[in-house]
Motif scaffolding. Structure first.
Motif, PDB file in Angstrom:
ATOM      1  N   GLN A  68      69.451  33.353  74.506  1.00 39.28           N
ATOM      2  CA  GLN A  68      68.613  32.769  73.448  1.00 39.28           C
ATOM      3  C   GLN A  68      67.848  31.565  73.995  1.00 39.28           C
ATOM      4  O   GLN A  68      67.958  30.456  73.470  1.00 39.28           O
ATOM      5  N   TYR A  95      64.078  30.359  76.540  1.00 30.70           N
ATOM      6  CA  TYR A  95      62.712  30.740  76.891  1.00 30.70           C
ATOM      7  C   TYR A  95      62.549  30.835  78.396  1.00 30.70           C
ATOM      8  O   TYR A  95      63.100  30.023  79.150  1.00 30.70           O
ATOM      9  N   ASN A 103      64.646  28.544  67.447  1.00 28.50           N
ATOM     10  CA  ASN A 103      63.206  28.778  67.368  1.00 28.50           C
ATOM     11  C   ASN A 103      62.917  30.272  67.217  1.00 28.50           C
ATOM     12  O   ASN A 103      63.398  31.084  68.002  1.00 28.50           O
ATOM     13  N   SER A 104      62.127  30.632  66.221  1.00 25.17           N
ATOM     14  CA  SER A 104      61.812  32.045  65.982  1.00 25.17           C
ATOM     15  C   SER A 104      60.489  32.468  66.614  1.00 25.17           C
ATOM     16  O   SER A 104      60.053  33.606  66.435  1.00 25.17           O
ATOM     17  N   PRO A 141      58.130  33.800  69.432  1.00 24.78           N
ATOM     18  CA  PRO A 141      58.284  34.542  70.690  1.00 24.78           C
ATOM     19  C   PRO A 141      57.522  33.931  71.866  1.00 24.78           C
ATOM     20  O   PRO A 141      57.864  34.174  73.015  1.00 24.78           O
ATOM     21  N   CYS A 164      55.690  29.805  77.738  1.00 26.32           N
ATOM     22  CA  CYS A 164      57.093  30.206  77.626  1.00 26.32           C
ATOM     23  C   CYS A 164      57.221  31.362  76.641  1.00 26.32           C
ATOM     24  O   CYS A 164      56.683  31.323  75.540  1.00 26.32           O
ATOM     25  N   SER A 209      60.029  34.016  74.795  1.00 27.61           N
ATOM     26  CA  SER A 209      61.441  34.126  74.444  1.00 27.61           C
ATOM     27  C   SER A 209      62.112  35.237  75.252  1.00 27.61           C
ATOM     28  O   SER A 209      61.588  36.348  75.359  1.00 27.61           O
ATOM     29  N   HIS A 210      63.282  34.908  75.801  1.00 35.58           N
ATOM     30  CA  HIS A 210      64.048  35.911  76.548  1.00 35.58           C
ATOM     31  C   HIS A 210      64.590  36.994  75.613  1.00 35.58           C
ATOM     32  O   HIS A 210      65.017  38.057  76.070  1.00 35.58           O
ATOM     33  N   LYS A 211      64.543  36.751  74.306  1.00 31.26           N
ATOM     34  CA  LYS A 211      64.984  37.779  73.356  1.00 31.26           C
ATOM     35  C   LYS A 211      64.044  38.974  73.355  1.00 31.26           C
ATOM     36  O   LYS A 211      64.415  40.059  72.894  1.00 31.26           O
TER      37      LYS A 211
END
Length: 440
Positions: free
Chosen positions: A35, A37, A129-130, A132, A150, A152-154
């Motif tokens: 979770q 970046y 943080n939502s 992406p 950056c 998101s790694h999600k």
């Protein structure tokens, strides 16, 4: 270093996302991704012949972002409950900032990862943080500038991230003809899971860490390769640059931590891109988290260990190769069918980590051979590509130097460990002096 934000705005796709694409489903591998970046910093020297003023640069970047978000539509949405992205075209933050008290050459002559975080649009370890994606344009008084991105790694691994940045740059310079668009199919390859057991993606994030950057010339890496090759018997192929440098840095990490590690057990962990390991291989245009970790069995270090030879590089390279080779098509098939079992193993490891029962691990991720310097937005290639401080401890990130086959290693350790590591005489005997991105 003082960085002053002068404006913030939200950039939205130039065309609305079709209704049938509003729900972007996470894959199982997206769900278990960290979770945090993935950051990237692109620095550009001022070029009076080809470069417009900062207002035009900003305008071009924002317009091309609107276009690239049509292709990468999930990046303009919002992450929902570690399950999916609502692709509502809400947009991404674009921050403009001025660098007040130093020049671009000041930064490039001595890049300090912790200071480089000021060039990013938000905190890299903000697990709430939502968003992406975020972008920050940093303008130096000398006319140079830095683009901080950056993702998101999600939603994206390193390969996906560089694909986005490269396509954004191509659109900005008007080279749409050669674009290979992304394919969003990862959730069909690794269907999502319902998590009936807790999973904490923030394990390993700690404030008590520091990131330092160490540069290794091609000649010094080659010296290490020859030294390892001569001492290793029955080796089928010589060590790669990444194998060589990761083994060397691991040996120095062991030397810095052996007195505080009670059981003298260590693991070496490498991030592995799954795309070429499918049969047949997947295209590099497949977007998402398509990577896994190759983890060695625990390695026993003798209590007297300290020198490179005593730390057993002759054992480490074959063991690491075996762990990476084990991530093959059969492994992938098993992962696709037995995701719940994989999640259970991950949870056990996380619980053991929290209790301090795990073998001490050092994690390696390599951006070598990725197109870091292909990010030409119309004003030439970057002068330098770098990274801010890493979000986890006991992590090493490799990036190619711009020229000459060298490697920059970003090493994130607990402050107490780093104090020993960065003073290690054997390490320093191989570290290159100066800043290679400024050499003519």
């Amino acid at each position: 270093m003082k960085v002053e934000v002068i404006s913030k705005e939200i950039i939205k796709p130039s065309s609305p996302t079709p209704d049938h694409l509003l729900h972007y489903q996470f894959s199982f591998l997206d769900q278990i991704a960290p979770q945090v970046y993935n950051p990237l910093l692109l620095f550009y020297e001022h070029n009076a012949k080809t470069q417009p003023n900062s207002t035009e640069i900003s305008h071009n970047l924002k317009n091309s972002l609107c276009e690239v978000l049509n292709l990468f539509y999930p990046l303009a949405g919002r992450i929902k409950n570690n399950q999916f992205i609502h692709c509502n075209d809400e947009g991404i933050p674009f921050v403009e900032a001025r660098v007040l008290d130093c020049t671009l050459s000041d930064v490039l002559s001595n890049p300090i990862p912790g200071e480089l975080n000021k060039f990013m649009p938000f905190e890299l370890d903000d697990i709430t943080n939502s968003l992406p994606l975020g972008v920050q344009l940093n303008i130096f008084q000398c006319g140079g500038f830095a683009i901080g991105q950056c993702v998101s790694h999600k939603i994206a691994d390193g390969s996906s991230y560089f694909m986005f940045s490269k396509i954004w740059a191509a659109i900005a310079r008007g080279d749409q003809a050669n674009i290979n668009p992304p394919e969003f199919v990862s959730s069909t390859l690794f269907p999502p899971k319902e998590f009936n057991i807790g999973f904490d993606g923030s394990v390993g994030i700690t404030k008590d860490r520091v990131t330092k950057r160490f540069v290794f010339d091609a000649s010094q890496i080659e010296n290490l390769r020859e030294r390892y090759e001569q001492s290793m018997h029955n080796i089928k192929k010589r060590p790669t640059r990444v194998e060589t440098l990761s083994t060397f840095l691991w040996s120095r990490f062991v030397a810095a931590t052996k007195d505080s590690t009670l059981n003298k057990l260590y693991r070496v962990v490498h991030a592995v891109n799954l795309r070429p390991r499918f049969d047949p291989p997947l295209p590099q245009s497949f977007f998402g988290n398509l990577f896994r970790l190759a983890i060695t069995a625990p390695l026993q270090i003798p209590s007297s260990g300290g020198s490179d030879e005593e730390c057993g590089h002759g054992v480490v390279i074959p063991v690491v190769r075996e762990a990476i080779d084990n991530i093959d098509n059969e492994y992938i098939k098993k992962l696709q069918k037995q995701g719940d079992e994989h999640l259970g193993v991950m949870k056990k490891r996380a619980d053991s980590f929290k209790r301090g029962e795990m073998a001490t691990s050092l994690y390696f991720s390599s951006y070598c051979r990725f197109p870091l310097y292909d990010n030409d937005f119309g004003w030439g290639r970057p002068t330098w590509v770098g990274s801010p401080a890493l979000t986890y401890k006991n992590v090493v990130l490799f990036m190619d130097t711009k020229e000459g086959g060298g490697i920059e290693a970003y090493v994130s350790l607990e402050e107490e460990v780093m104090a020993k590591f960065e003073c290690d005489s054997e390490l320093l005997s191989y570290v290159a002096p100066g800043a290679p991105m400024l050499r003519k």
